[in-house]
Structure formats: structure tokens, C-alpha cells
Motif scaffolding. Structure first.
Motif, PDB file in Angstrom:
ATOM      1  N   THR B  86      60.629  14.631  45.303  1.00 55.49           N
ATOM      2  CA  THR B  86      59.800  14.989  46.451  1.00 55.49           C
ATOM      3  C   THR B  86      58.375  15.289  45.992  1.00 55.49           C
ATOM      4  N   PHE B  87      58.284  16.003  44.891  1.00 53.14           N
ATOM      5  CA  PHE B  87      56.985  16.364  44.319  1.00 53.14           C
ATOM      6  C   PHE B  87      56.149  15.116  44.046  1.00 53.14           C
ATOM      7  N   VAL B  88      56.755  14.161  43.356  1.00 52.88           N
ATOM      8  CA  VAL B  88      56.010  12.955  42.962  1.00 52.88           C
ATOM      9  C   VAL B  88      55.587  12.157  44.200  1.00 52.88           C
ATOM     10  N   VAL B  89      56.549  11.945  45.123  1.00 55.79           N
ATOM     11  CA  VAL B  89      56.209  11.172  46.325  1.00 55.79           C
ATOM     12  C   VAL B  89      55.105  11.875  47.107  1.00 55.79           C
ATOM     13  N   ALA B  90      55.249  13.210  47.269  1.00 53.63           N
ATOM     14  CA  ALA B  90      54.246  13.960  48.034  1.00 53.63           C
ATOM     15  C   ALA B  90      52.879  13.834  47.373  1.00 53.63           C
ATOM     16  N   PHE B  91      52.854  13.888  46.058  1.00 53.49           N
ATOM     17  CA  PHE B  91      51.585  13.794  45.347  1.00 53.49           C
ATOM     18  C   PHE B  91      50.949  12.428  45.571  1.00 53.49           C
ATOM     19  N   LEU B  92      51.765  11.380  45.450  1.00 56.54           N
ATOM     20  CA  LEU B  92      51.232  10.026  45.622  1.00 56.54           C
ATOM     21  C   LEU B  92      50.758   9.790  47.058  1.00 56.54           C
ATOM     22  N   VAL B  93      51.481  10.381  48.015  1.00 58.27           N
ATOM     23  CA  VAL B  93      51.063  10.245  49.416  1.00 58.27           C
ATOM     24  C   VAL B  93      49.787  11.037  49.662  1.00 58.27           C
ATOM     25  N   ALA B  94      49.719  12.229  49.050  1.00 54.22           N
ATOM     26  CA  ALA B  94      48.590  13.126  49.318  1.00 54.22           C
ATOM     27  C   ALA B  94      47.276  12.572  48.779  1.00 54.22           C
ATOM     28  N   LEU B  95      47.360  11.877  47.638  1.00 53.28           N
ATOM     29  CA  LEU B  95      46.127  11.404  47.002  1.00 53.28           C
ATOM     30  C   LEU B  95      45.218  10.654  47.961  1.00 53.28           C
ATOM     31  N   PRO B  96      45.729   9.583  48.609  1.00 50.22           N
ATOM     32  CA  PRO B  96      44.842   8.899  49.548  1.00 50.22           C
ATOM     33  C   PRO B  96      44.763   9.603  50.912  1.00 50.22           C
ATOM     34  N   MET B  97      45.886  10.238  51.303  1.00 44.71           N
ATOM     35  CA  MET B  97      45.998  10.724  52.682  1.00 44.71           C
ATOM     36  C   MET B  97      45.080  11.902  52.964  1.00 44.71           C
ATOM     37  N   LEU B  98      44.943  12.814  51.993  1.00 45.59           N
ATOM     38  CA  LEU B  98      44.194  14.026  52.304  1.00 45.59           C
ATOM     39  C   LEU B  98      42.686  13.819  52.220  1.00 45.59           C
ATOM     40  N   LYS B  99      42.275  12.557  52.050  1.00 45.18           N
ATOM     41  CA  LYS B  99      40.857  12.270  52.252  1.00 45.18           C
ATOM     42  C   LYS B  99      40.583  12.238  53.749  1.00 45.18           C
ATOM     43  N   LEU B 100      41.675  12.097  54.532  1.00 44.50           N
ATOM     44  CA  LEU B 100      41.537  12.098  55.985  1.00 44.50           C
ATOM     45  C   LEU B 100      41.575  13.530  56.482  1.00 44.50           C
ATOM     46  N   SER B 101      41.149  13.713  57.740  1.00 42.99           N
ATOM     47  CA  SER B 101      41.312  15.046  58.328  1.00 42.99           C
ATOM     48  C   SER B 101      41.517  14.896  59.823  1.00 42.99           C
ATOM     49  N   GLY B 102      41.918  15.982  60.444  1.00 37.73           N
ATOM     50  CA  GLY B 102      42.076  16.021  61.899  1.00 37.73           C
ATOM     51  C   GLY B 102      43.066  14.984  62.406  1.00 37.73           C
ATOM     52  N   TYR B 103      42.696  14.294  63.486  1.00 35.95           N
ATOM     53  CA  TYR B 103      43.599  13.307  64.111  1.00 35.95           C
ATOM     54  C   TYR B 103      44.009  12.230  63.130  1.00 35.95           C
ATOM     55  N   TYR B 104      43.057  11.846  62.265  1.00 35.78           N
ATOM     56  CA  TYR B 104      43.334  10.737  61.350  1.00 35.78           C
ATOM     57  C   TYR B 104      44.419  11.118  60.365  1.00 35.78           C
ATOM     58  N   LEU B 105      44.363  12.363  59.891  1.00 36.94           N
ATOM     59  CA  LEU B 105      45.403  12.845  58.992  1.00 36.94           C
ATOM     60  C   LEU B 105      46.734  12.886  59.736  1.00 36.94           C
ATOM     61  N   GLY B 106      46.690  13.327  60.991  1.00 36.06           N
ATOM     62  CA  GLY B 106      47.889  13.351  61.835  1.00 36.06           C
ATOM     63  C   GLY B 106      48.506  11.961  61.922  1.00 36.06           C
ATOM     64  N   MET B 107      47.671  10.970  62.225  1.00 35.93           N
ATOM     65  CA  MET B 107      48.152   9.590  62.344  1.00 35.93           C
ATOM     66  C   MET B 107      48.694   9.088  61.009  1.00 35.93           C
ATOM     67  N   GLY B 108      47.976   9.379  59.949  1.00 37.49           N
ATOM     68  CA  GLY B 108      48.386   8.921  58.624  1.00 37.49           C
ATOM     69  C   GLY B 108      49.751   9.465  58.230  1.00 37.49           C
TER      70      GLY B 108
END
Lengths: 266, 317
Positions: B86-108
């Protein structure tokens, strides 16, 4: 606090020293729009420098670039002889540059104390707990009103108190260079005086300060030197009092009643 | 102090309640509390929304399910692997995803949740597909079975207690302050020297790992998992727990999880209208206590106290 004091200090001891901050031919971009076009500036240790100019002249852009919040720039920024290119805000705070942002940018739902502690975020990482406590005490002595409101939410403070908190928060980082972006904005004249008095006090304690202001007169009165920024270019620089007397500056930034104002003060 | 009180409360509940139905319900509340607590750190404190948190819940559950049911691992060996996965997957997802914010992060994050759901459903050789993964063993310690009832209640609530302590310590630290600062204004937080992108990634990973832990506990409790337990609606449900209980409130996570676990259970009396009543209750809570139940209860208490304090004394008038 008067013009003459700024002048003597400047003449006596700042000319010979090397720059603390040196900017050469800086160009900043928002996307493809160039907001700053070849600005050079230097700040020597212990100086209070005023940067004045109209809305949109690029003053805030310059401060945000120095503090790493804007990364899209060319040219050279040296802080204590070390280039700042490529450094992000944490690294810049770490090197001793602290920004009091435009519009204060406090954390409104958090308490005054938490806001101050956030200013020392990097130092908590370095586990300087006792030194932080001492500095907290110093900041609260500088702004006694903050001590009374320690547990209050920052958003419930008055405008002047918020500005004091913003300055106090920046000081908690124990900066070598303090950048202030329009600290007088939206404040009543007596509060502006109060804030500027604090800056003079900080300078006397040895702090180096780069002050961006639209309130040109007030800023130049306390400054050792000043720069005038217009449309992303530096158009004038000189001693605070020389700039105050400059015809162009008077016409553009001080208004025609400047002479009466000065006579009234002295 | 709070933790000790909490531990005592859990202990007394575990020792006095004997009806297995109630114990089961409380165990589920515990699992949901871990989920809500994790998401609250991300959403309530750091202000970053995730509409795909059920994916990590599922990841924890399927990881341990596959390792134990298919490959015969001991659950205790599967636990660290599930959490690390879970840690590894979350990290890999977070890397690109948390450049987004607000609605876009929600959609992502919503998109990520959907992908995870489809993987759980379609990779049937491993996950059992729509018909689910059966034969997940119960937990044992030596020869002692921790299958359900009291032992499992204590296991889950022990984990809840640990998660509580971890979150509370985090919130009261410089990191907690930094998270709240990011919530308020990322730019101002950056100006303080906070490495906002790094911190956002870590809180995302932290909350995902808690969800993975909840998934592990869920899988070994029910011993059968299917994709529907980790779909979009579950993600929304976790978000609702956080919002109903109270954003940026550790106790709110417990309250929200309890309300959203107990309510559907009690509302069975409304038979066909169950979901309507459920929806109405959620709407009413949001209209009357938009800050969440914890804040709402505290405010009401404060107000009644102040009222009692300011009531004019008849002898003086």
C-alpha cells in the motif's frame, strides 16, 4: 527614525562592506510575460533598503523571486556570495531569508502562537527548541499585544495586529535578511508609523531589511538607500533622502504636498 | 490522558458487551474509524481531498487475501507486505497526483479509485473477480484463534488506539502545524520554509497505509472479499464519515465512523425507505452542523454553559 539618521548611518558604515544580497540583470517571467526586465540591486549587511514603485511595477514579483516562490527567472541572485538559482523556498528560508508576504498571509484559523511557531518551522526541524523559545519571548516583547492575544485565532486580530504577527512570524525564522512586502497596506497612518518604527528598531539591532512599499514617503524616510522600480525596470537609485528630494520621484510618488509634509514633521 | 480514558472505555466495553452482534458492529466501527482517521489527516488537516481512498482499503485487503488464501502465507507475514505494498502504490500515485489540488485532485483520485476497482474485479485469476476471494484464513496467535467476537474486537480497537496516538502526536507536532498551514494557504506555508509538496505526499501515504491496515483487518474478519466492498461508494462513505464527524478532528473520525456504521443498521426498520431516511439524516446534519458533529456538540455545550453563566440573577434585579 528621521531622514537625517538614515543618512548618517548610511554614510558612516555601509559603503565599504560587501553586499549581503546582490542581484544582477534579473528577468522574471509569468508564463511568457516578462514582469521584471533586467533589474540589478544590492543590499549590504545592516542596511534598510526601500524599493518603491507603482502598482504592477514588479516589486512583489522581485521579493517573491528572491524568496523562491517564483522560479521562472534569469540572471543572478547572490546571497552571501552564494547563488540562489534553483533553490526552493525551504532552502532559501534555511539560508536566512524570510519574507513578510503581501497581504500578510497569516493562517487565520490557527492561534497567534501557532502562527509564530510556524515561522520557526525549519528551526524546529533542526531541533533548536531552546533558542526558539528565547526568540519567541523576544518577539512577544517587541509586540506585547501579541502576548495578550497568544491563544486567539489570527483571523480575529485587527489589521495592525495581523501585520505585527506577520512580521513576528518572519522573525521567528531568525533571518539574516528580512523582506517585507507592503507592510503598511490597509493600515491607518498611526499604525503605519508604528510598524515602520519597529523596522527602524530591528535595523538598529543589526537586521538587514529590504522593504517594498507603495507608501514611498514613509519608506524613504526610514531607508538608508532606495530604489525606484517602474514597469519592471530600475529607474532610479540613491540615498533615501536624495530620492525624497528628487523631482521625478516627488512628482510620481510623493504628491505635490510633499514639502509641507516634511516641514510639518521636522 | 485522553488515550488512557479511551483505552479504559474500550476495555470496559469489550468486557461488558457479550452479544456477538454488538461486538461485530463495534468491530466494524473500529475498522471504519481507522479509515476515517487516515483520511481526516489528509482531508481535515492538510486539506487535500481523496475520492479514491477505498482503493487503498482494497489494496490492503486483497494483498493479504491473495498472499494467505492463494499462496498459503501466514497472515502475520502478509501484514507487513500488505502495508508495504500500500505504501509503495500510494507513493507512486501521490507523486504525480498531489501536484493537483481542489477539484482536480478530487477527479484524479476518483480516477485512481476506479482503476483499482476494475483491477480488483477483472484480474479474476488472482482476485476471484466479481464472485470474490474466498478462503481467507482467520487470524491466530499460536493456537489461540482471533477469529471474531471479543478477541477480534480487542485486536481492532488496539489498532484504533495506536492509530489515535500516532495521529494525535502528529497533529500536535510541527508537522501537524505545517499540515494545517498547507490547508490554509500553500503559498504562505511555502514562504515559511515548509516543503509543501513533500509533506503532502507523506500525509497521503500515511493515510493510505492506515486504509491498508483497515483493509487487512477487514479481510481477516469477514474471510471473504469482493470488489464491491472497495468501490466508489465506499470511498464516498469514508469522505462522508470525515465530514459528518468533523474535519480536522481526531475524535470526529470516531464519531463519523460510528454514525455511518450504526445508522444504516438501525434504519432497517424503515425497510423500503431506508436509504431515503439515511439521505435525509445526512442532509440535516450538513445543514444544521456543517462543521461536523464534534464541533456541533462542543459548540452547543459551550453555548449552554455561557447561557447558564449569563442568566441574570433574580436577586440582583
Amino acid at each position: 527614525m528621521t531622514v537625517s539618521m538614515g543618512k548618517t548611518l548610511h554614510e558612516s558604515n555601509t559603503c565599504e562592506r560587501a553586499s549581503m544580497l546582490r542581484i544582477r540583470n534579473l528577468k522574471c517571467y509569468y508564463g511568457r510575460i516578462r514582469a521584471i526586465n533586467g533589474v540589478s540591486l544590492s543590499v549590504r549587511p545592516g542596511e534598510l533598503i526601500a524599493l518603491i514603485g507603482a502598482n504592477g511595477a514588479g516589486k512583489s514579483t522581485l521579493l517573491q523571486t528572491i524568496s523562491g516562490l517564483l522560479q521562472n527567472w534569469e540572471g543572478e541572485i547572490l546571497f552571501q556570495k552564494e547563488p540562489l538559482k534553483g533553490l526552493r523556498p525551504p532552502g532559501i528560508v534555511e539560508r536566512g531569508i524570510s519574507l513578510v508576504p503581501e497581504g500578510r498571509m497569516l493562517f487565520p484559523p490557527m492561534t497567534v502562537l501557532d502562527n509564530l511557531k510556524l515561522g520557526a518551522y525549519r528551526r524546529y526541524r533542526r531541533r533548536e527548541h531552546t533558542a526558539i523559545e528565547e526568540d519567541l519571548e523576544e518577539v512577544l516583547q517587541l509586540f506585547p499585544v501579541l502576548r495578550e492575544r497568544e491563544k486567539q485565532q489570527a483571523g480575529t486580530l485587527s489589521g495592525g495586529e495581523q501585520q505585527m504577527l506577520a512580521i513576528g512570524r518572519a522573525l521567528m525564522a531568525k533571518p539574516r535578511l528580512l523582506l517585507l512586502d507592503e507592510p503598511s497596506m490597509g493600515l491607518a497612518p498611526f499604525l503605519v508609523r508604528l510598524i515602520l518604527d519597529v523596522l527602524v528598531q530591528l535595523k538598529e539591532q543589526g537586521m538587514t531589511i529590504l522593504l517594498v512599499e507603495q507608501n514611498a514617503r514613509a519608506a524613504l524616510q526610514i531607508a538608508d538607500r532606495g530604489y525606484v522600480l517602474e514597469n519592471g525596470k530600475m529607474v532610479l537609485e540613491g540615498n533615501g533622502c536624495d530620492l525624497l528630494a528628487d523631482q521625478d520621484v516627488k512628482r510620481a510618488y510623493l504628491g505635490k504636498d510633499y514639502r509641507e509634509f516634511c516641514e510639518g514633521r521636522s | 490522558m485522553k488515550q488512557i480514558l479511551f483505552a479504559v472505555a474500550v476495555l470496559t466495553m469489550g468486557l461488558t458487551i457479550s452479544q456477538s452482534y454488538h461486538l461485530q458492529l463495534l468491530t466494524f466501527i473500529g475498522i471504519h474509524t481507522i479509515l476515517a482517521l487516515g483520511l481526516n489527516m489528509l482531508m481535515g488537516y492538510a486539506g487535500q481531498i481523496s475520492l479514491g481512498h477505498a482503493a487503498f482499503y482494497g489494496l490492503g485487503a486483497y494483498a493479504t487475501g491473495i498472499l494467505t488464501a492463494h499462496w498459503g502465507w501466514s497472515p502475520w507475514a502478509a501484514l507487513p507486505v500488505a502495508l508495504a505494498g500500500t505504501f509503495v502504490v500510494a507513493f507512486l500515485v501521490a507523486l504525480p497526483m498531489l501536484k493537483l489540488s481542489g477539484y482536480y485532485l478530487g477527479m484524479g483520485t476518483l480516477g485512481f479509485g476506479m482503476i483499482a476497482f476494475i483491477v480488483f474485479r477483472e484480474w479474476s485469476s488472482l482476485t476471484g473477480g466479481d464472485s470474490g476471494l474466498v478462503g481467507i484464513p482467520s487470524l491466530t496467535v499460536g493456537t489461540f484463534s482471533v477469529s471474531s467476537g471479543k478477541p477480534y474486537f480487542f485486536l481492532v480497537w488496539g489498532c484504533v488506539l495506536l492509530a489515535f496516538i500516532a495521529c494525535e502526536r502528529l497533529v500536535d507536532s510541527r508537522v501537524g502545524r505545517a499540515l494545517r498551514a498547507i490547508h490554509d494557504s500553500e503559498k504562505a506555508a511555502a514562504a515559511m520554509g515548509i516543503d509543501t509538496s513533500r509533506l503532502k505526499i507523506w500525509v497521503f501515504v500515511f493515510s493510505a497505509v492506515l486504509a491498508g491496515l483497515a483493509g487487512f483487518l477487514y479481510a481477516h474478519l469477514v474471510t471473504f472479499i469482493s470488489p464491491n466492498s472497495f468501490g466508489f461508494l465506499v470511498s464516498i462513505r469514508i469522505v462522508t464519515m470525515v465530514v459528518i464527524g468533523g474535519m480536522a478532528s481526531i475524535w470526529g473520525s470516531l464519531l463519523g465512523a460510528a454514525v455511518l456504521t450504526i445508522l444504516p443498521d438501525w434504519l432497517h426498520v424503515f425497510t423500503d425507505y431506508e436509504m431515503v431516511v439515511y439521505g435525509l439524516i445526512l442532509m440535516a446534519i450538513m445543514i444544521f452542523v456543517p462543521q461536523g458533529l464534534t464541533r456541533g456538540i462542543l459548540d452547543t455545550y459551550e453555548r449552554s454553559r455561557r447561557k447558564a453563566f449569563t442568566t441574570p440573577d433574580p436577586s440582583q434585579s
